[in-house]
Structure formats: structure tokens, C-alpha cells
Design a protein around this motif. Sequence first.
Motif, PDB file in Angstrom:
ATOM      1  N   SER A 231     -41.326  62.729   1.183  1.00 11.42           N
ATOM      2  CA  SER A 231     -42.720  63.169   1.207  1.00 11.42           C
ATOM      3  C   SER A 231     -43.317  62.841   2.570  1.00 11.42           C
ATOM      4  O   SER A 231     -42.715  62.116   3.366  1.00 11.42           O
ATOM      5  CB  SER A 231     -43.527  62.487   0.090  1.00 11.42           C
ATOM      6  OG  SER A 231     -43.477  61.083   0.231  1.00 11.42           O
ATOM      7  N   GLY A 232     -44.506  63.413   2.819  1.00 15.59           N
ATOM      8  CA  GLY A 232     -45.190  63.101   4.065  1.00 15.59           C
ATOM      9  C   GLY A 232     -45.150  64.227   5.066  1.00 15.59           C
ATOM     10  O   GLY A 232     -44.579  65.299   4.846  1.00 15.59           O
ATOM     11  N   SER A 233     -45.750  63.966   6.229  1.00 10.92           N
ATOM     12  CA  SER A 233     -45.904  65.007   7.248  1.00 10.92           C
ATOM     13  C   SER A 233     -44.723  65.104   8.198  1.00 10.92           C
ATOM     14  O   SER A 233     -44.601  66.074   8.941  1.00 10.92           O
ATOM     15  CB  SER A 233     -47.181  64.741   8.067  1.00 10.92           C
ATOM     16  OG  SER A 233     -47.110  63.460   8.683  1.00 10.92           O
ATOM     17  N   ASP A 234     -43.845  64.116   8.209  1.00 15.90           N
ATOM     18  CA  ASP A 234     -42.686  64.117   9.103  1.00 15.90           C
ATOM     19  C   ASP A 234     -41.410  64.370   8.309  1.00 15.90           C
ATOM     20  O   ASP A 234     -41.219  63.817   7.216  1.00 15.90           O
ATOM     21  CB  ASP A 234     -42.564  62.787   9.839  1.00 15.90           C
ATOM     22  CG  ASP A 234     -43.736  62.524  10.772  1.00 15.90           C
ATOM     23  OD1 ASP A 234     -44.231  63.504  11.370  1.00 15.90           O
ATOM     24  OD2 ASP A 234     -44.161  61.368  10.885  1.00 15.90           O
ATOM     25  N   GLY A 283     -42.447  69.814  14.987  1.00 17.14           N
ATOM     26  CA  GLY A 283     -42.019  69.149  13.766  1.00 17.14           C
ATOM     27  C   GLY A 283     -41.544  70.065  12.665  1.00 17.14           C
ATOM     28  O   GLY A 283     -41.291  69.610  11.544  1.00 17.14           O
ATOM     29  N   ASP A 284     -41.407  71.354  12.943  1.00 23.25           N
ATOM     30  CA  ASP A 284     -40.921  72.281  11.924  1.00 23.25           C
ATOM     31  C   ASP A 284     -39.411  72.142  11.740  1.00 23.25           C
ATOM     32  O   ASP A 284     -38.673  71.870  12.700  1.00 23.25           O
ATOM     33  CB  ASP A 284     -41.251  73.723  12.312  1.00 23.25           C
ATOM     34  CG  ASP A 284     -42.741  74.006  12.217  1.00 23.25           C
ATOM     35  OD1 ASP A 284     -43.409  73.349  11.389  1.00 23.25           O
ATOM     36  OD2 ASP A 284     -43.232  74.858  12.986  1.00 23.25           O
ATOM     37  N   THR A 424     -41.782  70.512  -3.576  1.00 23.01           N
ATOM     38  CA  THR A 424     -41.504  69.455  -2.600  1.00 23.01           C
ATOM     39  C   THR A 424     -42.783  68.770  -2.131  1.00 23.01           C
ATOM     40  O   THR A 424     -43.844  69.403  -2.027  1.00 23.01           O
ATOM     41  CB  THR A 424     -40.746  70.006  -1.383  1.00 23.01           C
ATOM     42  OG1 THR A 424     -40.449  68.917  -0.480  1.00 23.01           O
ATOM     43  CG2 THR A 424     -41.551  71.056  -0.636  1.00 23.01           C
ATOM     44  N   LEU A 425     -42.668  67.461  -1.834  1.00 22.42           N
ATOM     45  CA  LEU A 425     -43.785  66.691  -1.277  1.00 22.42           C
ATOM     46  C   LEU A 425     -43.666  66.546   0.239  1.00 22.42           C
ATOM     47  O   LEU A 425     -44.520  65.943   0.874  1.00 22.42           O
ATOM     48  CB  LEU A 425     -43.831  65.297  -1.920  1.00 22.42           C
ATOM     49  CG  LEU A 425     -44.093  65.268  -3.436  1.00 22.42           C
ATOM     50  CD1 LEU A 425     -44.041  63.840  -3.938  1.00 22.42           C
ATOM     51  CD2 LEU A 425     -45.427  65.907  -3.766  1.00 22.42           C
ATOM     52  N   SER A 426     -42.592  67.099   0.804  1.00 18.78           N
ATOM     53  CA  SER A 426     -42.390  67.040   2.254  1.00 18.78           C
ATOM     54  C   SER A 426     -43.099  68.218   2.910  1.00 18.78           C
ATOM     55  O   SER A 426     -42.803  69.374   2.602  1.00 18.78           O
ATOM     56  CB  SER A 426     -40.890  67.081   2.575  1.00 18.78           C
ATOM     57  OG  SER A 426     -40.671  67.323   3.950  1.00 18.78           O
ATOM     58  N   VAL A 427     -44.004  67.922   3.807  1.00 18.97           N
ATOM     59  CA  VAL A 427     -44.768  68.986   4.471  1.00 18.97           C
ATOM     60  C   VAL A 427     -43.865  69.910   5.295  1.00 18.97           C
ATOM     61  O   VAL A 427     -43.982  71.140   5.193  1.00 18.97           O
ATOM     62  CB  VAL A 427     -45.891  68.379   5.334  1.00 18.97           C
ATOM     63  CG1 VAL A 427     -46.598  69.473   6.143  1.00 18.97           C
ATOM     64  CG2 VAL A 427     -46.900  67.636   4.463  1.00 18.97           C
ATOM     65  N   PRO A 428     -42.947  69.395   6.134  1.00 20.34           N
ATOM     66  CA  PRO A 428     -42.084  70.306   6.895  1.00 20.34           C
ATOM     67  C   PRO A 428     -41.203  71.175   6.001  1.00 20.34           C
ATOM     68  O   PRO A 428     -41.004  72.362   6.291  1.00 20.34           O
ATOM     69  CB  PRO A 428     -41.238  69.348   7.740  1.00 20.34           C
ATOM     70  CG  PRO A 428     -42.045  68.108   7.851  1.00 20.34           C
ATOM     71  CD  PRO A 428     -42.733  67.992   6.532  1.00 20.34           C
ATOM     72  N   GLU A 429     -40.664  70.599   4.918  1.00 18.62           N
ATOM     73  CA  GLU A 429     -39.842  71.410   4.021  1.00 18.62           C
ATOM     74  C   GLU A 429     -40.693  72.480   3.336  1.00 18.62           C
ATOM     75  O   GLU A 429     -40.243  73.625   3.162  1.00 18.62           O
ATOM     76  CB  GLU A 429     -39.169  70.516   2.975  1.00 18.62           C
ATOM     77  CG  GLU A 429     -38.025  69.686   3.532  1.00 18.62           C
ATOM     78  CD  GLU A 429     -37.243  68.988   2.451  1.00 18.62           C
ATOM     79  OE1 GLU A 429     -36.002  68.966   2.547  1.00 18.62           O
ATOM     80  OE2 GLU A 429     -37.866  68.441   1.509  1.00 18.62           O
TER      81      GLU A 429
END
Length: 442
Positions: A231-234, A283-284, A424-429
Motif C-alpha cells: 500500500s501507499g504512494s511508492d 514513480g509509475d 489494490t492499496l498501492s497507488v502506482p499499481e
Amino acid sequence: MLTGPEPEPAPASEDLLRRLAPQVLGALVRRYGHFDAAEDAVQEALLAAARQWPEQGRPANPRGWLIRVASRRLTDQLRSEDARRRREETAAALTPRDEFVAPPPGEGRAPSEDDTLALLFLCCRAELPPAGRIALTLRAVGGLTTAEIARALLVPEATMAQRISRAKRRIKASEAPFGIRPDGTAGTDRADGTRGADGTGPEAAEGRAARLADVLHVLYLIFNEGYTATSGSDLQRADLAAEAIRLTRAVHAQLPADGEVAGLLALMLLTDARRTARTTPDGDLIPLAEQDRTRWDHAAIAEGVALVSDALTHAPLGPYQLRAAIAAVHDEAAGDEDTDWAEILALYELLIRLVPGPVERLGHAVAVAMVHGPRRALALLAELDGDERLAGHHRLEGVRAHLLEMAGERAAARAAYAKAAGLTLSVPERRYLRFRAARLAE
């Protein structure tokens, strides 16, 4: 005796203190027991070093200095708890044995590096919940602060402090053994200074194997969280992945002949070698097939290939070796079109016989698609739909979307990508999955 301040590295560098922390903690636990109190004393000694060394200069023997200061703090703490009488009665049991010699006046003698491995085994007890094992390992062996662990695992600091405290209480209540010897000789040494069983025979061997499996599993979980954050922005947490690699190197240094330890280290190196090519400057996420392979760490790849090749030749076959071998096939291909998918499929066939878990079966399905086509792979995914371990997990829908796209079913693939993005909780994913869905709508 103290020396003058050194120009580089800094007198109390974080890397040095982090490296020394588990060795100092291991020395105190081996000598005194009291894991919880010893851990607090080590933290106080590290803070004292951070304050004093920049002004007074680094000691000639930093480890001995930390042991002496931490021992003093621990002794004061025990005394303040009115434990003098009980300590006197057990003084003989608490006397250091040959494996550790108490620091004499001055700098003292450094403890054995083996204490890092013993701490890993202690923190990775099977009766601790997985979250507690990871947190305690990062705190005691990784040298991370509670705040750093909380940030790394995206948990409030108060919650992480409670998690670590519960894990330490369970270790204290279990009278956990300390000093499990990697070579399997002699007896196990308990944290209170007493000697356990002789450490020989099939039962002892099975116990050591089970504990080592727990250690490797925890390290694998830590690395996975660092390499692809849940999870998160990274997308990645490079410091967490690096910490897992460092700890696995410590285990490998003590158990160089163990094929699964070598396999796990190889897997981490071969996977982490792609780290810098996995994201754009913004970060993509960049999928494996589209990565610039010139940006991969080829020294790490060479080391990983050598490790797994040697393990496969000389050690019993295990799942970490097979995972590393699959990663090696990917890393050694000059381009995505050069990947030997037939070899990867054969390795997955072996892996799912040893570990028929859902993640392994997902990877196997992708390999089947690349060799035999997406239709056969989609049939395999249908068998996983009822697996509760994958319920609500975005990876199953993400793989399904990829296979449907391969099969030319654009509308179904777009729906599957959108569903995976919502899970998903992952921002890039999430951004990547939505991008794939949007592209199919064009």
C-alpha cells in the motif's frame, strides 16, 4: 581510550550503529537474559553514542564501548527493580561462558558475530504472529527504530509499539532459547544462562530446520514488502529491501552450505537488481517486459546466478532455489523476447510440486500462457477462483486481465483490469492497472 574525531564516516553514523546494535543486544541477552530489558538498554547505549561520539570522537572499539555502556544501563535497571537478591542467587548461572567474555575495564572484548543469527532465530519464533515476527526482527536485528518500522509498514507508531511489546512479552513468557548454533553441535543455550538439550538427534535437527524455515520466511516477507509495497504512494521501499538483503547475508555467512539460505539470498539479489528500472522518474510502474535492462544491476545478477547455480549443484532442491532460478532466467535474457519461457515453465512445474500455493500457481499460469497460450492458462485461473487465500486480492484479477488481453478479449480484459485496480492499496499499481484498462477502451 578514545581517538580523535574521524572525518568520514561520521563518528556515530547510523550505518555503524545499526550494524552494531544486534551484536550488542546478542551479547547482553547471552550474558543476562531479560530480552526486553536488554533491548531497552541497548537503545539507551545507542542514543548515548549518538550524543557523545560526535563531540568526543569514536572509540577505538565501538562495539566494546556499546556493550559496556548497555551493560551498565541494564544493571542499573535491574537494580532499580529491586532484583539484587535474585541476581545474587543466580550469579553463577548468569556468568558468561566461553562463547562470550565480559568486557574488561577499558574497551572490552567484542562478542561473536554469531549473535546476529541467534537473534534472528529468537525473533522468528513460530508462535509469534507474522506481524510480530517482522516488527521484532526489524527492531532487534535490523536496528530500526519503532518510528522507522511504523513508517516502513504503514502502521501508526503507537500500534507498532504495541505490536513489538506484545512480541517481546511472548518471548519472555516462553523462556525462549538463545544461541541456537548454526552448525548443529552442542546444546542450545537459554537466555537465562542455563544449558538446554544436547542439540543432537532427529528431534533437535527437525527443530532447527523448522526455526530456520521461519527465519527465511520472515526475511522473504520483509523483502517482498520492500520490493513491492502492499500500500501507499511508492511502489518500492528500497531501505526495507536492503535491510532484508543485509540480514539474509548474515544468515548466509553463518550457514554457507545451506542451499535454501543461498537460494533466498540469490532470489533477493536477482530481483532487487531490477529495482532502478521498475519505475519512471514520476514513480509509475514499468512492467518487466518493458524495462530498460541496461539499468539493471548486473553485478548483483552475476552474484545471484553464482549463488543459485552452486546451491542447485550441491544442496537438496528447495523452493527458494527454484524461485531464484526463475528470476535468473529472466535476468539473463538479453530482452523480453529472448526469455526462455519453456525453462521457466519447467521450473514452475517443480516449484508447485514443492509449494502448491496460490502465488506460485499464478506464476505457473503465466508461464503456461507464454508456452501454450492464454486459453489453457485461463482454465488454471478458474481453479484458483475458489481459493480463499486469493479472495479479494488484486493479483488474481491482474493476471486474469493480462491473459484475457493476450486472448484478444478486450472488453473482458478491461473489466478485469478495472476490478484489479479497485482491489489494490498501492497507488502506482492502481495507476498502472487503470492505464491498461483505459488503453483497451480506445
